[in-house]
Enzyme design. Structure first.
Site, mmCIF file in Angstrom:
data_model
loop_
_atom_site.group_PDB
_atom_site.id
_atom_site.type_symbol
_atom_site.label_atom_id
_atom_site.label_comp_id
_atom_site.label_asym_id
_atom_site.label_seq_id
_atom_site.Cartn_x
_atom_site.Cartn_y
_atom_site.Cartn_z
ATOM 1 N N ASP A 96 -0.348 -4.473 -3.792
ATOM 2 C CA ASP A 96 -1.315 -3.383 -4.006
ATOM 3 C C ASP A 96 -0.667 -2.025 -3.757
ATOM 4 O O ASP A 96 -1.244 -1.158 -3.096
ATOM 5 C CB ASP A 96 -2.527 -3.545 -3.081
ATOM 6 C CG ASP A 96 -3.181 -4.908 -3.210
ATOM 7 O OD1 ASP A 96 -3.130 -5.491 -4.306
ATOM 8 O OD2 ASP A 96 -3.745 -5.391 -2.209
ATOM 9 N N ASP A 108 0.821 -1.227 0.000
ATOM 10 C CA ASP A 108 0.000 0.000 0.000
ATOM 11 C C ASP A 108 0.849 1.268 0.000
ATOM 12 O O ASP A 108 0.550 2.233 0.716
ATOM 13 C CB ASP A 108 -0.947 0.031 1.205
ATOM 14 C CG ASP A 108 -2.028 -1.036 1.128
ATOM 15 O OD1 ASP A 108 -2.051 -1.775 0.132
ATOM 16 O OD2 ASP A 108 -2.842 -1.123 2.057
#
Length: 512
Positions: free
Chosen positions: A346, A325
């Site tokens: 991600d 992230d």
């Protein structure tokens, strides 16, 4: 319930139905016809009709319908979350029926209230753009962007409550989630009407070097050359004999020398959004030649380096470094040019309309034997949102810690965070660390998402760029020139890139 109460209940119900029926019969036929026509295209048709029956101005202008729906959303948002008193021992979230539910902690309540204020701000922007003379100053893309952001912030509020888990009662979580869903449906209907009623502005034939909203001073900041402060000369006639001596002496003038560093992570109990080393909310944010890092490391799980909810933001020659992230491109219009972005899982996520042009995307070594890497995780929740991620002319490669062992880990271009996730990779170099399938599913999201997502590739190159080896999902597309141009920042003429140096347009249908 007693007999008298029962009789009273039925009397009131019948009267209410008669009033609704009478209001429908009293509506001009032309208005009813327009209302039905516009609402028939929405995802939540009955809600649309129910709302527009309350519209009493008699206007047949479709944009007045949209304006009314947006105003309805603002009103219901204000009913849902009023200002919270800091003196209260526990925070309260107020429902549309004025009953109260205690949230698990003040931090969750504060986060949700902040997000709803951000949502309401964008709804008001859209409302203003739809009214009277303001319509000439704002485009369809502007209104779509602000409505899309409003829905994104509503979803983020809902997520924060759902993520609070067992610390809140199931009834409270269910109740508040339903109210958030109600607001999202209102915005969804507004987005649909904007998409079908408003017209795109005619494209200008004159190419502009920078987005129309970048001021003259900002243009000079982005494209100008810095005046030399030191001279490097091997013969000793300058300030330094070698480039390295000059770099070492510099007090910070570049993405590797001027660096903002943080180390918060979700493992320490911090909510994911609050782990960000740097958070940007003001519109028109510009950053150049600066680094932003989260050094929590691969064991820290979610740990954001940069979180952006700034509309019309530009990052030029910046470094954004983390692991899971790394970059939270949360909402609104964002442009990244010649940036270095590092991460594992991600590491570019959110629901912005974001374009990454000529950037270096570095895959790092993840933590754990079964760990893997995913670059893009887009959170588009409605097919009318003009959001998505596009990598254009980028280089996808491995960082030094992953390179020696890159074939021990699977790495993917992206996966669908939400039902209508949208991501494009075009004219980019794809390293052999990327799996042949290219894209991954989202845990237990099911096959339906593989039909509703939109993942596309166009003219990529490199050892793992072969389209024939890609996933065979209904939502994956090998796109052509016209579709690629639709997602490009720089439009081309006859297939040729018309970029000249650092020149771009900030206008695509993910709509930048």
């Amino acid at each position: 319930m007693g007999v008298i109460d029962m009789v009273l209940f039925w009397v009131l119900l019948v009267n209410a139905l008669l009033i609704v029926d009478a209001s429908s019969r009293n509506m001009p036929f032309a208005y009813q016809n327009e209302m039905q026509r516009h609402c028939s295209s929405t995802k939540y048709t009955s809600l649309c009709v129910q709302n527009l029956r309350e519209f009493r101005h008699g206007s047949l202008d479709g944009l007045d319908f949209v304006s009314f729906l947006v105003n309805k959303t603002i009103s219901d948002s204000n009913l849902l979350i009023p200002p919270l008193s800091s003196s209260m021992g526990s925070s309260k979230l107020v429902s549309l029926e004025d009953s109260t539910y205690t949230l698990p902690s003040p931090s969750v309540s504060d986060s949700c209230e902040r997000l709803m204020k951000m949502s309401t701000r964008r709804l008001r922007q859209a409302m203003e753009a739809l009214n009277g003379s303001s319509r000439k100053r704002h485009t369809k893309h502007d209104v779509q962007t602000w409505l899309s952001a409003a829905m994104t912030f509503q979803q983020a509020c809902k997520d924060s409550i759902l993520d609070s888990g067992g610390s809140s009662s199931a009834s409270a979580i269910s109740h508040i989630s339903q109210k958030m869903d109600h607001l999202s449906r209102l915005v969804s209907n507004s987005l649909t009407l904007v998409d079908t009623i408003m017209k795109n502005p005619k494209p200008k034939t004159k190419s502009t070097a920078l987005p129309r909203w970048v001021t003259a001073g900002e243009r000079r900041l982005l494209v100008g050359r810095a005046r030399a402060h030191v001279v490097v000369a091997k013969d000793g006639s300058g300030d330094y004999r070698t480039v390295m001596e000059a770099v070492t002496a510099a007090h910070g003038n570049g993405k590797d020398l001027t660096v903002i560093v943080g180390d918060d992570s979700a493992t320490g109990g911090t909510s994911v959004p609050d782990t960000a080393t740097m958070t940007v909310t003001g519109d028109g944010f510009i950053a150049r030649d600066i680094g932003i890092k989260n050094i929590a490391g691969p064991r820290g799980h979610q740990a954001i380096a940069l979180s952006i909810t700034s509309d019309q933001s530009v990052l030029y020659r910046c470094s954004i470094s983390g692991y899971q992230d790394t970059l939270y491109a949360a909402a609104l219009r964002q442009f990244y040019r010649e940036c270095d972005i590092y991460g594992t899982i991600d590491f570019i996520f959110g629901n912005a309309a974001a374009v990454f042009q000529s950037c270096n995307i570095f895959l790092r070594r993840p933590h754990g034997v079964k760990a893997y890497n995913v670059i893009l995780a887009n959170g588009r929740t409605d097919q009318r949102q003009n959001t998505g991620f596009a990598l254009h002319s980028c280089r996808i490669r491995t960082d030094s810690d992953l390179s020696p062992v890159k074939h021990k880990y699977s790495s993917y271009l992206g996966r669908p965070w939400r039902k209508y996730s949208r991501a494009i990779v075009m004219e980019s170099y794809i390293d052999d660390a990327i799996a042949e399938g290219g894209w991954a599913g989202w845990l237990d999201s099911g096959d339906e998402v593989l039909k509703t997502l939109y993942f596309g590739e166009f003219k990529n190159y490199g050892p793992k760029a072969r389209i024939s080896k890609r996933v065979t999902w209904e939502g994956f597309h090998s796109i052509g020139f016209e579709e690629a141009n639709y997602f490009s920042v720089v439009k081309r003429r006859n297939g040729e890139d018309v970029t000249n140096g650092f020149k771009y347009k900030f206008k695509i249908k993910i709509q930048i």
